[in-house]
Motif scaffolding. Structure first.
Motif, PDB file in Angstrom:
ATOM      1  N   THR A  73       0.825  -1.196   0.000  1.00  0.00           N
ATOM      2  CA  THR A  73       0.000   0.000   0.000  1.00  0.00           C
ATOM      3  C   THR A  73       0.865   1.253   0.000  1.00  0.00           C
ATOM      4  O   THR A  73       1.980   1.240   0.515  1.00  0.00           O
ATOM      5  CB  THR A  73      -0.963   0.006   1.208  1.00  0.00           C
ATOM      6  OG1 THR A  73      -1.759   1.177   1.171  1.00  0.00           O
ATOM      7  CG2 THR A  73      -0.220  -0.062   2.527  1.00  0.00           C
ATOM      8  N   GLU A  74       0.350   2.305  -0.608  1.00  0.00           N
ATOM      9  CA  GLU A  74       1.079   3.578  -0.641  1.00  0.00           C
ATOM     10  C   GLU A  74       1.004   4.302   0.698  1.00  0.00           C
ATOM     11  O   GLU A  74       1.928   4.986   1.088  1.00  0.00           O
ATOM     12  CB  GLU A  74       0.536   4.473  -1.752  1.00  0.00           C
ATOM     13  CG  GLU A  74       0.868   3.967  -3.134  1.00  0.00           C
ATOM     14  CD  GLU A  74       0.331   4.862  -4.228  1.00  0.00           C
ATOM     15  OE1 GLU A  74      -0.303   5.901  -3.931  1.00  0.00           O
ATOM     16  OE2 GLU A  74       0.546   4.517  -5.399  1.00  0.00           O
ATOM     17  N   ASP A  75      -0.132   4.191   1.391  1.00  0.00           N
ATOM     18  CA  ASP A  75      -0.302   4.853   2.684  1.00  0.00           C
ATOM     19  C   ASP A  75      -0.746   3.800   3.698  1.00  0.00           C
ATOM     20  O   ASP A  75      -1.944   3.533   3.869  1.00  0.00           O
ATOM     21  CB  ASP A  75      -1.325   5.982   2.579  1.00  0.00           C
ATOM     22  CG  ASP A  75      -1.408   6.828   3.843  1.00  0.00           C
ATOM     23  OD1 ASP A  75      -1.167   6.278   4.957  1.00  0.00           O
ATOM     24  OD2 ASP A  75      -1.730   8.015   3.740  1.00  0.00           O
ATOM     25  N   ASP A  77      -0.738   3.621   7.037  1.00  0.00           N
ATOM     26  CA  ASP A  77      -1.592   4.037   8.160  1.00  0.00           C
ATOM     27  C   ASP A  77      -3.039   4.233   7.730  1.00  0.00           C
ATOM     28  O   ASP A  77      -3.962   3.817   8.424  1.00  0.00           O
ATOM     29  CB  ASP A  77      -1.047   5.311   8.802  1.00  0.00           C
ATOM     30  CG  ASP A  77       0.265   5.081   9.531  1.00  0.00           C
ATOM     31  OD1 ASP A  77       0.459   3.977  10.093  1.00  0.00           O
ATOM     32  OD2 ASP A  77       1.109   5.990   9.535  1.00  0.00           O
ATOM     33  N   GLU A  78      -3.247   4.859   6.575  1.00  0.00           N
ATOM     34  CA  GLU A  78      -4.608   5.080   6.084  1.00  0.00           C
ATOM     35  C   GLU A  78      -5.284   3.757   5.734  1.00  0.00           C
ATOM     36  O   GLU A  78      -6.457   3.546   6.058  1.00  0.00           O
ATOM     37  CB  GLU A  78      -4.594   5.994   4.857  1.00  0.00           C
ATOM     38  CG  GLU A  78      -5.973   6.279   4.303  1.00  0.00           C
ATOM     39  CD  GLU A  78      -5.966   7.159   3.080  1.00  0.00           C
ATOM     40  OE1 GLU A  78      -7.055   7.596   2.671  1.00  0.00           O
ATOM     41  OE2 GLU A  78      -4.880   7.430   2.515  1.00  0.00           O
TER      42      GLU A  78
END
Length: 124
Positions: A73-75, A77-78
C-alpha cells in the motif's frame, strides 16, 4: 532450461463469490473484470489490482488456514485505519518488518482476515 516469468494469479476457494468479490472491490480497490462458469458449473470471478490477479472460485471448502497473500500500500496508516473502521478483523496489529530491499526500510506490516478465513497482509 525453461524460464518461468511470474505467478499469473492466486486462486481462492470462496463460499460466496458475490460476498468475496464485494469485499475485495470495496476494501482493497480490486476491479472485477471477468466471470464465467467452468464446464461443470463452478462460478469463477477474476479481480485485478494493477498487475495482480485474484481468482475467486465458488467452491465451499473449510476455512482457509496457513495461507496468506500480501498487498503493498502507498499509505499504510490510512489503509490500516480504513480496514479497522470497516470492522475487518485484524489478526496481527501493525509492527515493523524486515526490509528485503532498501526501499522497504522502516516499512510495517499488519494482517487482516478475509471472508473465508484467508489472511491478507498489508505492507508499506
Amino acid at each position: 532450461m525453461v524460464k518461468y516469468k511470474r505467478i499469473d494469479h492466486i486462486a481462492l476457494h470462496v463460499g460466496d463469490i458475490n460476498v468475496s468479490k464485494s469485499f475485495y472491490v470495496k476494501h482493497f480497490g480490486f476491479e472485477s473484470y471477468f466471470e464465467h462458469k467452468t464446464p461443470n458449473g463452478i462460478p469463477i470471478a477474476y479481480l485485478r489490482l494493477e498487475d495482480t490477479v485474484l481468482e475467486l472460485t465458488g467452491i465451499k471448502d473449510n476455512p482457509i488456514n496457513g495461507f496468506h497473500f500480501c498487498i503493498e500500500t502507498e499509505d499504510f496508516d490510512e489503509a490500516v485505519a480504513n480496514l479497522m473502521e470497516a470492522g475487518i478483523e485484524i489478526i496481527q496489529t501493525p509492527h515493523k518488518t524486515a526490509a528485503r530491499h532498501p526501499r522497504e526500510k522502516n516499512w510495517r506490516r499488519a494482517v487482516f482476515r478475509g471472508p473465508d478465513g484467508e489472511q491478507i497482509e498489508l505492507r508499506g
